[in-house]
Design a protein around this motif. Structure first.
Motif, PDB file in Angstrom:
ATOM      1  N   ALA A 284       4.365 -22.504  40.890  1.00 18.07           N
ATOM      2  CA  ALA A 284       3.135 -21.762  41.147  1.00 18.07           C
ATOM      3  C   ALA A 284       1.946 -22.707  41.291  1.00 18.07           C
ATOM      4  O   ALA A 284       1.081 -22.513  42.149  1.00 18.07           O
ATOM      5  N   GLU A 285       1.911 -23.764  40.466  1.00 18.92           N
ATOM      6  CA  GLU A 285       0.836 -24.748  40.564  1.00 18.92           C
ATOM      7  C   GLU A 285       0.873 -25.455  41.922  1.00 18.92           C
ATOM      8  O   GLU A 285      -0.166 -25.625  42.573  1.00 18.92           O
ATOM      9  N   GLN A 286       2.063 -25.833  42.345  1.00 23.74           N
ATOM     10  CA  GLN A 286       2.210 -26.501  43.646  1.00 23.74           C
ATOM     11  C   GLN A 286       1.761 -25.583  44.783  1.00 23.74           C
ATOM     12  O   GLN A 286       1.034 -26.009  45.687  1.00 23.74           O
ATOM     13  N   LYS A 287       2.155 -24.322  44.755  1.00 26.51           N
ATOM     14  CA  LYS A 287       1.750 -23.361  45.791  1.00 26.51           C
ATOM     15  C   LYS A 287       0.239 -23.168  45.793  1.00 26.51           C
ATOM     16  O   LYS A 287      -0.379 -23.077  46.859  1.00 26.51           O
ATOM     17  N   ALA A 288      -0.372 -23.120  44.608  1.00 25.21           N
ATOM     18  CA  ALA A 288      -1.823 -22.943  44.516  1.00 25.21           C
ATOM     19  C   ALA A 288      -2.543 -24.157  45.105  1.00 25.21           C
ATOM     20  O   ALA A 288      -3.537 -24.002  45.822  1.00 25.21           O
ATOM     21  N   ARG A 289      -2.034 -25.344  44.836  1.00 24.09           N
ATOM     22  CA  ARG A 289      -2.657 -26.551  45.404  1.00 24.09           C
ATOM     23  C   ARG A 289      -2.545 -26.555  46.920  1.00 24.09           C
ATOM     24  O   ARG A 289      -3.512 -26.889  47.615  1.00 24.09           O
ATOM     25  N   LEU A 290      -1.378 -26.200  47.430  1.00 24.59           N
ATOM     26  CA  LEU A 290      -1.170 -26.173  48.884  1.00 24.59           C
ATOM     27  C   LEU A 290      -2.052 -25.115  49.556  1.00 24.59           C
ATOM     28  O   LEU A 290      -2.461 -25.288  50.705  1.00 24.59           O
TER      29      LEU A 290
END
Length: 173
Positions: free
Chosen positions: A15-21
């Motif tokens: 979820a953190e990776q998706k939010a950053r992207l």
């Protein structure tokens, strides 16, 4: 770490990776903080329970007969909040010492009061005055530390754990 905890950590990282992207830095920063706090919680609880377990093992090697049991996904209350975590129970004859530690996992569970990361108890069956309420906080160096709430905020040290085991073994000094 249980399979559920591992799955949760993996889901948070994804979820953190998706939010950053997606350019959602606020969400990504929150998730990074949450992950960091979960790691501190896990490390603090592991230290607490492992310390009791190891010192009980030392006592058994010296001739004691402490029985040990562990429970994961243990739910307990501190104030109006429900903590979810782990429980270690040490039994010596009719004496019992329970060490429980965890944190709220869902909004309905409440909060950890005092700005803590987690909370817990060291409970002596039938000897309420010997029990302690614990709060896991972050030290100035960013490390987890247990505070004994009912003892004016003193830090929990290995010597305190030894004192609790002496009470269990009826070796109070």
């Amino acid at each position: 770490m249980s399979e559920l905890d591992e799955a949760w950590a993996s889901a948070l990282a994804e979820a953190e990776q998706k939010a950053r992207l997606a350019g959602r830095r606020d969400v990504a920063d929150y998730l990074a903080l949450r992950n960091s706090n979960d790691l501190l919680r896990t490390a603090g609880i592991d230290w607490l329970l492992t310390s009791f377990t190891n010192l009980a093992g030392d006592a058994n090697r010296a001739g004691a007969s402490i029985q040990l049991s562990r429970t994961d996904s243990h739910r307990f209350h501190i104030g109006n909040s429900t903590m979810v975590g782990r429980l270690v129970t040490l039994t010596n004859g009719i004496r019992r010492l329970s060490v429980e530690a965890g944190w709220p996992r869902a909004p309905r569970d409440g909060i950890v009061r005092g700005g803590g990361l987690a909370a817990g108890h060291i409970l002596h069956l039938g000897i309420r005055s010997a029990s302690d309420e614990l709060l896991l906080s972050k030290s100035s160096a960013g490390l987890p530390q247990w505070i004994m709430v009912n003892r004016n905020g003193l830090l929990l040290h290995e010597s305190d754990i030894r004192r609790h085991l002496q009470i269990l073994l009826d070796l109070r000094t």
